[in-house]
Design an enzyme around this catalytic site. Sequence first.
Site, PDB file in Angstrom:
ATOM      1  CD  GLU A 110      39.141  48.124  39.251  1.00  0.00           C
ATOM      2  OE1 GLU A 110      40.256  48.581  39.568  1.00  0.00           O
ATOM      3  OE2 GLU A 110      39.009  47.194  38.452  1.00  0.00           O
ATOM      4  CD  GLU A 120      37.575  47.498  34.277  1.00  0.00           C
ATOM      5  OE1 GLU A 120      38.740  47.169  34.575  1.00  0.00           O
ATOM      6  OE2 GLU A 120      37.103  48.630  34.487  1.00  0.00           O
TER       7      GLU A 120
HETATM    8  C1  FCB Z   1      41.263  48.093  36.146  1.00  0.00           C
HETATM    9  C2  FCB Z   1      40.790  49.467  35.735  1.00  0.00           C
HETATM   10  C3  FCB Z   1      40.934  49.724  34.262  1.00  0.00           C
HETATM   11  C4  FCB Z   1      42.239  49.197  33.730  1.00  0.00           C
HETATM   12  C5  FCB Z   1      42.398  47.761  34.094  1.00  0.00           C
HETATM   13  C6  FCB Z   1      43.647  47.119  33.558  1.00  0.00           C
HETATM   14  O1  FCB Z   1      41.627  48.109  37.486  1.00  0.00           O
HETATM   15  O2  FCB Z   1      39.444  49.642  36.103  1.00  0.00           O
HETATM   16  O3  FCB Z   1      40.809  51.093  34.032  1.00  0.00           O
HETATM   17  O4  FCB Z   1      43.274  49.961  34.222  1.00  0.00           O
HETATM   18  O5  FCB Z   1      42.398  47.631  35.495  1.00  0.00           O
END
Ligand code: FCB
Length: 783
Positions: free
Chosen positions: A157, A358
């Site tokens: 990210e 994620e």
């Molecule tokens: C993402 C991050 C991770 C965590 C989640 C909730 O943006 O990559 O580390 O903080 O959000």
Amino acid sequence: MTIAGFPEDFVWGVSTSAFQIEGATSADGRSPSIWDTFTANRAEACDHYHRYPEDVRLMKELGMAAYRFSVSWTRVFPDDSGKVNQAGLDFYDRLVDELTGAGITPYATLYHWDLPQWAEDAGGWPARDTACRFADYAAAVHERLGDRVGTWFTLNEPWVAAFLGYGSGVHAPGRASAPDAFRAAHHMLLAHGLGVRALRDAGAAEVGAVLNISPVMTPAQVSDFGRTLSEEDAEAVARIDALVNRQFLEPMLRGAYPAELLEIAERHGGLGHVRDGDLDVIAQPLDLLGVNYYTPLVVQAQPSEPAGAAFPGSEGILFCTIPTAVTAMGWPIVPNCLALLLDRLSGEYPDLDLMITENGADFVDVVTGDGIHDVDRISFVEEHLRALRGAVEKGAKVRGYLVWTLLDNLEWADGYQRKFGLVHVDFATQKRRLKDSALWYRDVISRNGLTEARPRRPTLETVAARAGVSRATVSRVVNGESSVSSEVRATVMRAVREIGYVPNAAARSLVTRRTNAVALVLSVPRQGGDALTASVVQYVTSLLEGAGKQITLMLADTAESHRRIVAHVEGRLADGVVLLPPDRGDTLAERLSRTEVPVVLLGKPPIASMVPYVDVDNAGGAAAATDHLVSLGRRRIGMICGPMDLVTVQDRLAGHRTALRRAGLRPHLAAADDLTRAAGAAATHRLLGDRPSLDAVFAATDQLAIGALTAAREAGRRVPEDLAVVGFDDVDAASATTPALTTVRVPVADQSLALARLLLSRLEGRHTTSVVLPARLVVRESA
Ligand code: FCB
């Protein structure tokens, strides 16, 4: 049982990141990262550095095929000497061995936001050299782990790291400079390109990157994505998409920045840092793109809006709240957007392999004597998997899905209060406990799919049916009554566990001393004044339910009901109270605030107190409405006030008076007995009778203004030619009157969101202050 299956080789697992779980921040030569500097006293996290064998064992028990972790740069290069710290790498060596021994495929991320402090001191990501250092670091890690780690992700990210870290400064290193943010973003992209090259040169099997991709849309598109947009809204959507998504996708995958982005970056510090040849380095072929998805970005064009610090170049764009369920982070839950973004990526980059690296949710968990029944987290993941499956069936090349995250952990600037884990961690003891979501995920993995029926929140009846006993018996058991035999008790408790029933408030309070219930107390609505309250009730309920709260609606209409409400709260049958709206100068708010149970109010209370409230800027809105009439050349402006015991009315009148005074005009006021159209019409007749030359009317609410429109017609006045009319609230009917009503818009969804957030923060024991939201003039034909 029918199974909604996934492709045979679909990869299931979880993701974590080094700083959020490892702890041991000075072990084996590790030096501080920017996050150690940014957040004090957070050193221990989940102590995964020492407890990794247990964590790997948990993953194995849950049947995980893949584990995405990140490597801490400062363990590998604790200083700027360029000398590798083998002791730091030893940890990952052990971890990878443990994983492969358990049959779990390791996926390594090289940069998950924890830049070495020494690199920040040398200029951080806005400095070009950081990208070169990253390539050396990538090579060093590969050298040690490349024989066992097949898939490598360079960055996680980069938008967050660049624009929250250097733009808004809410993340480490906490710099707030738009030029630095654009430079950081470019150098992260360059680091990615150089890193991919270094990894490939070293023989890495597969290389990719992880991007947070947020579908960008207007509020109306959330439920109807196909909807056509006005030119202004389409431009707003495109601009935010360029800033958040295309700024990273296109250099990596097409070797060019989007034109809109270059134009914005040019205005924020220039493009001197982008050198010839950089984009060729950045656009290395990729084997895999990791996609992190949590929530969409909802925006619309709004001419006066200034740019947000995390979105330099977003002038004229409003970030909107939408009335959907939200997680405890306040993030709207919109599973379909996952399908939408996969469709988009598959359309734009048909050859690219994707992986959901994620997806997951923060909810308030309740630890009960018989487990952590996190039904909301299960529904969240379940709904997203359903959307994902739909996209895969339509042809999206998605290899796998990794839940964020294995353990409750250190959620960056938010600290330990956020609970994203499938596994609960007690930070006092480091004890791990599987939540129901972990067990549910294990079943999804083992059947490689979802069951056709959506999991519904189990009820007392479901438990009774499963255990073969009456509802009353179940109730007695969960309420801990002793009149049930131990045999029946055991059967009932087994059923409770098997179907993940969340015991009711009374049963919960036995174990946790928290009820998880919130009382929503409604004062008697004013005649004609309840439209706003009704929608706030609806939004607040869905927001708080989305955050896992049970809502008890209570009507405060008599002295007896006030007594009942106070007794309810004193008896700790609610963890918190939302009171809407506390007009009439009654004492309920004060009485409730003495119970020590957190109370939040909709609307400023008549008597100043310590109880936090959410309100709109009534005075500012009324002044804007009056200024508008003055700017149209109106000089004889009347105001219909409404009952003067209402704080809202008092504030609107005060704003009106201020604006008149500024313009050197005198007020002409008429009070209405209530807030109905009839009262508005009667007051208008009075005003026109007293002062036939009146050329404008400002009414304290839209209902009163609609009455004024009728009265004007009856009196033979043309609106707006003879008499301009302005209301307040922008109720649904305001745009449907003839002529359409100019009014002041009160942000209903934002108020609800602010109320829900205020209460959730208070429940978590955080310090809170009142929130006053801006009200905005909406100009239509009536003025
Ligand atoms: C993402 C991050 C991770 C965590 C989640 C909730 O943006 O990559 O580390 O903080 O959000």
